[in-house]
Design an enzyme around this catalytic site. Structure first.
Site, PDB file in Angstrom:
ATOM      1  N   ASN A   7     -25.892  20.526  59.678  1.00 26.79           N
ATOM      2  CA  ASN A   7     -26.803  21.205  59.461  1.00 26.79           C
ATOM      3  C   ASN A   7     -27.286  22.477  59.062  1.00 26.79           C
ATOM      4  OD1 ASN A   7     -24.852  22.242  61.603  1.00 26.79           O
ATOM      5  ND2 ASN A   7     -25.795  22.471  62.974  1.00 26.79           N
ATOM      6  N   PRO A  29     -16.709  19.186  53.625  1.00 20.45           N
ATOM      7  CA  PRO A  29     -18.391  18.838  53.964  1.00 20.45           C
ATOM      8  C   PRO A  29     -18.851  18.058  54.484  1.00 20.45           C
ATOM      9  CG  PRO A  29     -18.380  19.064  51.536  1.00 20.45           C
ATOM     10  CD  PRO A  29     -17.294  18.939  52.510  1.00 20.45           C
ATOM     11  N   ALA A  30     -19.881  18.303  55.644  1.00 24.57           N
ATOM     12  CA  ALA A  30     -20.382  16.831  55.838  1.00 24.57           C
ATOM     13  C   ALA A  30     -21.415  15.656  54.679  1.00 24.57           C
ATOM     14  CB  ALA A  30     -21.639  16.791  57.008  1.00 24.57           C
ATOM     15  N   GLY A  74     -18.077  21.246  64.668  1.00 23.79           N
ATOM     16  CA  GLY A  74     -19.226  19.609  64.789  1.00 23.79           C
ATOM     17  C   GLY A  74     -18.568  19.081  65.814  1.00 23.79           C
ATOM     18  N   GLU A 121     -15.742  25.424  66.775  1.00 25.87           N
ATOM     19  CA  GLU A 121     -17.013  25.687  67.508  1.00 25.87           C
ATOM     20  C   GLU A 121     -17.339  23.853  67.656  1.00 25.87           C
ATOM     21  OE1 GLU A 121     -21.123  25.864  67.902  1.00 25.87           O
ATOM     22  OE2 GLU A 121     -21.139  26.542  65.817  1.00 25.87           O
ATOM     23  N   LEU A 122     -17.905  24.151  68.932  1.00 27.91           N
ATOM     24  CA  LEU A 122     -18.342  22.891  69.123  1.00 27.91           C
ATOM     25  C   LEU A 122     -19.822  22.478  70.010  1.00 27.91           C
ATOM     26  CD1 LEU A 122     -14.847  21.563  70.511  1.00 27.91           C
ATOM     27  CD2 LEU A 122     -15.897  22.138  68.257  1.00 27.91           C
ATOM     28  N   CYS A 135     -26.409  23.964  66.898  1.00 27.82           N
ATOM     29  CA  CYS A 135     -25.559  23.764  68.741  1.00 27.82           C
ATOM     30  C   CYS A 135     -26.356  24.885  69.781  1.00 27.82           C
ATOM     31  CB  CYS A 135     -24.059  23.976  67.894  1.00 27.82           C
ATOM     32  SG  CYS A 135     -23.559  25.349  67.288  1.00 27.82           S
ATOM     33  N   GLU A 183     -25.114  17.181  74.982  1.00 29.40           N
ATOM     34  CA  GLU A 183     -26.583  17.968  73.636  1.00 29.40           C
ATOM     35  C   GLU A 183     -27.305  16.858  72.935  1.00 29.40           C
ATOM     36  OE1 GLU A 183     -24.431  20.323  70.388  1.00 29.40           O
ATOM     37  OE2 GLU A 183     -23.465  19.025  70.705  1.00 29.40           O
TER      38      GLU A 183
END
Length: 479
Positions: free
Chosen positions: A147, A171-172, A223, A245-246, A279, A379
């Site tokens: 994102n 990376p994603a 993620g 960091e979720l 997020c 979420e």
């Protein structure tokens, strides 16, 4: 493109490739290597070799190199921004802004590096001293989402490099191109070979190999919560440090005395930025009953002015990155509709010329949301807001905290004492009162409860890549 390992482009050892898809059109825009455990090992060992020299570099040298890299990001912001626009689908101006703002964070971390210091106590006796210093934790694995791929990489990379660590980034799968481009830019700007490496592949395949590898000493991950829990569990096998960091399901509280224009402007802006794909966005809103209908009216008016950007056109919001992310918004909207909520705005996929090939979902407002609805519990990671009336600020606070997440919270209240009390009561790592700004580069960012472990940004981010070391010194006193 290829992977970037030890200062050079490198194909996967298997020769396999992965397609990178443009979210707006569904077309393949590039391919990247489908890396595996062998590729991860090559990158990690390159980082280990590079760290032997990098950690001995004087801090002033590391700072100078990092600032040069930050300037190189600004110089190439349009080029990298165009790549990010293609692979993520976000409108181009916002992509370019991500690059330049991320460069600012590199500078902040560099400044914090200059402030690091050791301490030496006077000791218990003549000829005795105790030095407490800090050393880089070791090779770092940085796993980042789609994102904000550059911003969230810089959260980790900038802190790790200034601390003296070297990094292997994964990376994603959706957005690898901008990260790969940045690795070459940094290398050309003077970052030594092997200090910043990028491998590409599918998360569980190459990610597991990196997490379980014996050499790295830290995993930095942004993620989903489920993936973060799995990473934390796997990291215990070799006692790696973790920063996680979720997920978030952040609540906003609007009190009856709030400045409603300011509140609804901030919520609409923040809740729908990047099509809701971040997020700590506002996910749910609790409004005191006397102003509930007015808040709904103002939110609908302001969110209704946001436009989707079709292929080849202009607009405020791009498509959702893939079908999996899109499905959350569709599922939660349908769930709320079936359970009796009012859909004030949006709620169904956008179709038509310029939209049919991408997963476009318009800004969506779900009124009269209840706690049994998914929008108020899970979420979304999409442009959907759940809004519920409450009878008191205390009820709003209780409902806001009735969540396994604790990343961010937002309060709108003119009564300062009441507003501060609500802010202090929210179980969240960051809380905003009466406006919503971007998170500052100078203060800690991270979550409570299942929203993560550790903090990033500012000196707090740098410290998370350092280990304390105590040295006991003894010497003969000459006089």
């Amino acid at each position: 493109m290829e992977m970037f390992i030890d200062g050079a482009w490198r194909a996967a050892t298997s020769g396999e490739r992965l397609n990178v898809i443009a979210p707006a059109t569904g077309q393949v825009i590039d391919t990247v290597p489908h890396g595996n455990a062998s590729d991860a090992d090559l990158a990690i060992r390159a980082a280990e070799r590079a760290m032997a020299e990098w950690k001995r570099r004087p801090m002033a040298d590391r700072v100078a190199i990092q600032k040069t890299c930050a300037q190189a990001m600004r110089d190439h912001a349009e080029t990298v921004g165009n790549a990010l626009h293609a692979e993520l689908g976000r409108p181009l101006p916002a992509c370019i802004a991500e690059i330049t703002r991320s460069a600012d964070l590199l500078d902040v971390y560099a400044e914090e590096g200059l402030r690091l210091s050791a301490s030496m106590s006077l000791g218990a006796a003549p000829g005795e001293r105790t030095v407490v210093t800090r050393e880089p934790v070791g090779v770092v694995i940085a796993i980042t989402p789609f994102n904000y791929p550059i911003t969230l990489l810089m959260f980790k990379l900038g802190a790790a490099l200034i601390a003296g660590c070297t990094v292997v980034a994964k990376p994603a799968e959706d957005t690898p191109i901008s990260t790969l481009m940045l690795a070459e830019i940094f290398h050309s700007a003077g970052l030594p070979a092997g200090v910043f490496n990028v491998v590409t592949g599918k998360g569980r395949e190459i990610g597991t190999a990196m997490i379980e590898h014996p050499i790295p000493r830290k995993i930095a991950f942004t993620g989903g919560t489920a993936a973060g829990k799995a990473i934390a569990a796997a990291a215990t096998g070799t006692m790696k440090r973790v920063t996680l960091e979720l997920g978030g399901q952040s609540a906003a509280i609007v009190c009856a005395d709030a400045d409603l224009d300011k509140a609804t402007t901030a919520i609409a802006r923040h809740g729908f930025a990047n099509s809701g794909q971040f997020c700590y966005r506002v996910n749910r809103v609790f409004v005191e009953r006397p102003v509930y209908e007015e808040v709904l009216r103002r939110l609908a008016e302001k969110a209704g002015k946001l436009t989707l950007q079709p292929v080849g056109g202009e607009g405020d919001l791009g498509p959702l990155v893939n079908e999996k992310i899109y499905s959350n918004s569709a599922l939660q909207s349908d769930d709320a509709r079936e359970k009796g909520a009012r859909i004030l705005l949006g709620g169904t996929r956008q179709t038509g010329p310029g939209f049919d090939d991408g997963f476009y979902f318009p800004p969506t407002l779900i009124a009269d949301a209840t706690q049994d609805m998914l929008i108020m519990r899970e979420e979304t990671f999409g442009p959907v807001l759940g809004i519920a009336p409450v009878d008191s600020a205390q009820e709003a606070l209780d409902l806001a905290n009735r969540s396994r997440y604790g990343l961010a919270g937002f309060v709108f209240c003119r009564d300062l004492a009441k507003g501060l009390t609500l802010c202090e009561g929210l179980e969240a790592g960051s809380v905003w009162l009466n406006d919503i700004h971007r998170s500052s580069h100078y203060v800690p960012f991270g979550g409570m409860k299942e929203s993560g472990l550790g903090r990033e940004k500012g000196r707090y981010g740098v410290e998370s890549y350092l280990e304390y070391k105590t040295m006991y010194l003894s010497y003969e006193v000459p006089i």
